[in-house]
Write an enzyme that holds these catalytic residues in place. Structure first.
Site, short mmCIF file in Angstrom:
data_model
loop_
_atom_site.label_atom_id
_atom_site.label_comp_id
_atom_site.label_asym_id
_atom_site.label_seq_id
_atom_site.Cartn_x
_atom_site.Cartn_y
_atom_site.Cartn_z
N HIS A 105 41.32 34.59 46.13
CA HIS A 105 41.91 35.76 46.79
C HIS A 105 41.62 35.73 48.29
O HIS A 105 42.49 35.96 49.12
CB HIS A 105 41.31 37.07 46.26
CG HIS A 105 41.58 37.38 44.82
ND1 HIS A 105 40.59 37.60 43.90
CD2 HIS A 105 42.75 37.53 44.15
CE1 HIS A 105 41.13 37.88 42.73
NE2 HIS A 105 42.44 37.83 42.84
N SER A 123 40.03 35.60 38.35
CA SER A 123 38.92 36.52 38.10
C SER A 123 38.48 36.41 36.64
O SER A 123 37.28 36.45 36.34
CB SER A 123 39.34 37.96 38.39
OG SER A 123 39.71 38.10 39.73
#
Ligand code: PNS
Length: 165
Positions: free
Chosen positions: A18, A129
């Protein structure tokens, strides 16, 4: 007209994948709002406050990045901050169908907001994630995948779980 982008996600938690997109996006757009939104298909490990805190900590050195949260549609948030772009990372072909669907829906909802994709750096092409949480849960190595503060919080989360069980 200022080029303002929103970089949306559930960030549960934020990873180096990210961060790579946010950092590179901050060099292309004058302003980037990293916005934490609800993904109704996911059951988050971290609370909204915890996720926001982690994003703020790891982006605090990037002057044109702000962190926010919103309950509602991404396009409504984008409009509220005068953003004309949505920035997303693309890791592999496997992301394509999902991204195509949400991009088309967002365009259907608001035709004035354009979605831009950045290819993730190769070193993070496998990273998500979910996969980091899986590794952390079983005490696997995640040091190269998330910033130190995120690793610390993940360790604490799963330590709490072990203590509770
Ligand atoms: O990191 P994720 O989970 O892939 O991000 C998905 C997210 C949060 C960007 C997406 O679910 C989203 O935009 N949620 C807000 C509601 C919305 O606008 N959905 C898209 C059109 S229905």
């Amino acid at each position: 007209m200022a080029s303002i982008a929103v970089c949306p996600g559930s960030f549960d938690p934020i990873t180096y994948g990210h961060l790579d997109i946010i950092r590179r996006g901050s060099k292309v757009f004058e302003k980037v709002y990293v916005v934490l939104l609800n993904n109704s298909a996911k059951n988050p490990l971290f609370t909204v406050e915890e996720r926001i805190h982690l994003i703020q900590e790891v982006t605090k050195d990037i002057p044109n990045v702000s962190v926010d949260t919103f309950s509602g549609l991404l396009v409504d948030y984008a409009k509220s901050v005068n953003a004309t772009a949505i920035l997303r990372g693309l890791r592999a072909v496997s992301d394509f169908e999902y991204e195509m669907q949400i991009t088309s829906m967002n365009r259907f909802l608001n035709n004035d907001i354009e979605t831009f994709f950045m290819m993730t750096n190769n070193q993070y092409s496998f990273l998500s994630s979910s996969i980091v949480k899986e590794a952390a849960k079983y005490n696997g190595r995640i040091t190269e995948l998330v910033p130190p503060i995120v690793e610390k919080e993940l360790r604490l989360k799963f330590q709490d779980d072990v203590e509770k069980s």
